[in-house]
Every structure is written in C-alpha cells, then in structure tokens.
Design an enzyme around this catalytic site. Sequence first.
Site, PDB file in Angstrom:
ATOM      1  N   ARG A 141     -40.562 -35.834 -56.561  1.00  0.00           N
ATOM      2  CA  ARG A 141     -39.140 -34.895 -56.882  1.00  0.00           C
ATOM      3  C   ARG A 141     -38.546 -35.336 -58.075  1.00  0.00           C
ATOM      4  NH1 ARG A 141     -41.601 -31.666 -54.771  1.00  0.00           N
ATOM      5  NH2 ARG A 141     -41.311 -30.607 -52.690  1.00  0.00           N
ATOM      6  N   GLU A 201     -35.145 -27.801 -62.269  1.00  0.00           N
ATOM      7  CA  GLU A 201     -36.593 -27.376 -62.669  1.00  0.00           C
ATOM      8  C   GLU A 201     -36.718 -25.972 -62.876  1.00  0.00           C
ATOM      9  OE1 GLU A 201     -40.171 -28.180 -59.857  1.00  0.00           O
ATOM     10  OE2 GLU A 201     -39.957 -29.815 -61.131  1.00  0.00           O
ATOM     11  N   GLY A 247     -47.321 -42.875 -48.299  1.00  0.00           N
ATOM     12  CA  GLY A 247     -47.461 -41.892 -47.470  1.00  0.00           C
ATOM     13  C   GLY A 247     -48.654 -41.288 -47.737  1.00  0.00           C
ATOM     14  N   HIS A 284     -44.704 -28.960 -62.913  1.00  0.00           N
ATOM     15  CA  HIS A 284     -44.697 -29.118 -61.326  1.00  0.00           C
ATOM     16  C   HIS A 284     -46.118 -28.587 -61.297  1.00  0.00           C
ATOM     17  CE1 HIS A 284     -42.548 -29.441 -57.416  1.00  0.00           C
ATOM     18  NE2 HIS A 284     -43.973 -29.600 -57.152  1.00  0.00           N
TER      19      HIS A 284
HETATM   20  C1  8YV Z   1     -45.615 -27.010 -54.396  1.00  0.00           C
HETATM   21  C2  8YV Z   1     -44.902 -29.570 -53.808  1.00  0.00           C
HETATM   22  O1  8YV Z   1     -46.214 -26.420 -55.445  1.00  0.00           O
HETATM   23  O2  8YV Z   1     -46.061 -29.586 -51.717  1.00  0.00           O
HETATM   24  C3  8YV Z   1     -45.056 -29.568 -52.409  1.00  0.00           C
HETATM   25  O3  8YV Z   1     -44.133 -30.440 -51.998  1.00  0.00           O
HETATM   26  O4  8YV Z   1     -44.051 -29.941 -54.448  1.00  0.00           O
HETATM   27  C4  8YV Z   1     -45.961 -28.543 -54.529  1.00  0.00           C
HETATM   28  O5  8YV Z   1     -46.990 -28.849 -53.896  1.00  0.00           O
HETATM   29  C5  8YV Z   1     -44.282 -26.566 -54.423  1.00  0.00           C
HETATM   30  O6  8YV Z   1     -43.589 -26.734 -53.389  1.00  0.00           O
HETATM   31  C6  8YV Z   1     -44.224 -25.051 -54.390  1.00  0.00           C
HETATM   32  O7  8YV Z   1     -42.814 -24.936 -55.171  1.00  0.00           O
END
Ligand code: 8YV
Length: 318
Positions: A234, A263, A152, A282
């Site tokens: 994830r 997490e 993607g 993360h």
């Molecule tokens: C973010 C992410 O930091 O965009 C996403 O899906 O996993 C990360 O870039 C996160 O969502 C914030 O919690």
Amino acid sequence: MHEALILVDVPLAPFIEELFAPDCRSGPWSLLEEGTNGALQEVEGLFLYGHPIIDGPFMDRLPNLKVISNFGVGIDHVDLAAAEARGIPVGNTPGAVEGATADMAMALLLACARNVVAGDRYARGPDFHYYDPSLFLGREVHGSTLGIVGLGNIGREVARRARGFDMRILYHSRHRKPKAESELGVEYASLRGLLEQAHFVTLNVPMTPETRHLIGEEQLAWMRSDGILVNVARGGVVDHAALYRALAGRRIAGAAIDVTEPEPLARDHPLLQLNNLVITPHLGSAGSRTRLRMAQMTMDNICAGLQGKRLPYAVRLS
Ligand code: 8YV
C-alpha cells in the site's frame, strides 16, 4: 422480483457485470451524494473495487445495508469493528491475489534492476543507432540479496519466486517464522539489518496503523546506496516525501512502486518526474484469471450476505 441494489464505487468492468447475480442491480456511487433518503434505503450491498473509506457514519447512511464485499484482499479502508457493531458482514478475496501480486513484485524488481522501462524508451527513440555495451548497466538479480518485509501470504510467494533466481533471502516480520525459514530457506533479520544488507527490498505488509510510513527518512538512510525498493503493498507504507528525497538525491539507486497514496498521485507529483522510479497503476492482481476469481468471490460474498448466510470469504476482526 425484488432486485437488491448494490452500490459500486467505480464503473463495473464488463467481465464483472456479466457475473452480477440476476437478482442484483448495480448502482453508482454518486447516489450517495445525489440520492434521496429513499434511494439510500434501497441499498443492500457494497461492491468495493477501489479503496473508498467505509466507516461507521458511512454505514449509518445506508440503513438496509446487509453486506460489504471487497474486490481484493487488503481491507484497511473498511472499519471492521464498526461493521461488526452494526451486524454487517464484510468479505474479501483471500487466496486469489497472492500469486499474481508476487509475480508483479518480481516484474517490478526485474524492470528496475535491468532498466527495462528506460531501455524500452531508448530502443524506440531516435538515439539508438548502434549497440553500446556500456549503456543501461543494471544490477544482476541472480545472486543478489533480497529483503522481504512482511512474510505473509504474498511475501512467501515472493520468496518462492526469488529462490528460482538464486537469491539470498532475508525477511523481517513482527514474529519470527521458523517453519517458513526451513521451508523457504529465508533468514530472519531486524528491519534495520535487512535494509542495510539487501540489494532489493520488497514491501509485503498490510496497511495498518503500525505499518504507516514504516519506510521513512531513517529507514531509507539505512538502505544500501545501490539498493532498490519495491512496493506492491500500500502506498501509505512508504513516506512519499522521504522517498522522493532519497531517489532525487541518489541516496538509493531506485524504486519500483505499484501503489501510492493517494492513488493516483497528482499528475504533477514530483515523484513522477524521476527517472530512477518505475511506477505502475496498481496492477498487482491484474492477471485475467486472478481478476475473474476475485470477481466471483466478491459476488459470492454479496449473494450470501443478501440471504443472511455466512459469507464464504468473510473477514474476521483480528
Ligand atoms: C486489488 C489489492 O486490485 O487485493 C488487494 O488488496 O490491492 C488489489 O489486488 C485492489 O484491492 C482493487 O482495488
């Protein structure tokens, strides 16, 4: 002046607080446990930082909820069908995180391949007295084979970067992507074929029921014994118990993960004891430009939703 109450799931960072629209005030998530029905009725928006589960029953507790705005692109924690059924628009931050997340995949790949973390500890420690050319021998990244699982937006950015490292690039996705193959010089492979050949495997799929534990015992067994697994997607894409066994038994050489499930992991989780694991908290999108853009987009979605306008960055049910 009417100020809309926006619940935020973790305390707001100061640079995000500054972006909060003047007609909005933020409220803590604890209101959901402690708040009276009256207080919950005041909530008009959700600003999601982490990944709290937002399902139908959750939405029903907030009868005046007008918008759900996610700081990030991955939206697996929000039940989109439930939001649509209730007429609540959901927004995210497409286009903002891809470059930084691909940078992070390369950072983790390089760190794991070339022992950057262990080398850093050693260089600061009491045992470094003389230069030993046999220490911390890693795998060269250039000229190696990379396998990208999920081509993607983020996977494609990883491929662009890997080209600069003269890597052979395999990819696996649900559908073949002939245009990307010619543009990026990537070769399609089955998941098994990719895992069997690649020295480095990066996971770049969204979290869906189909990708849950996509990498488990069987898939780890397909990997090369000198293979390195990188996960910036994830945590749930990888079966952590199987990963622990593969790393502890040296079934694969190493892993570098930016995401876990849950997490954070429990502080005594056995994965955290392994020295062939590199782990970060993360940080995929944690570049200052990227995070600012994400915050702006999240707030733009909130403002539009409160006014009953179409969200500029709306998530659609696929
Ligand atoms: C973010 C992410 O930091 O965009 C996403 O899906 O996993 C990360 O870039 C996160 O969502 C914030 O919690």
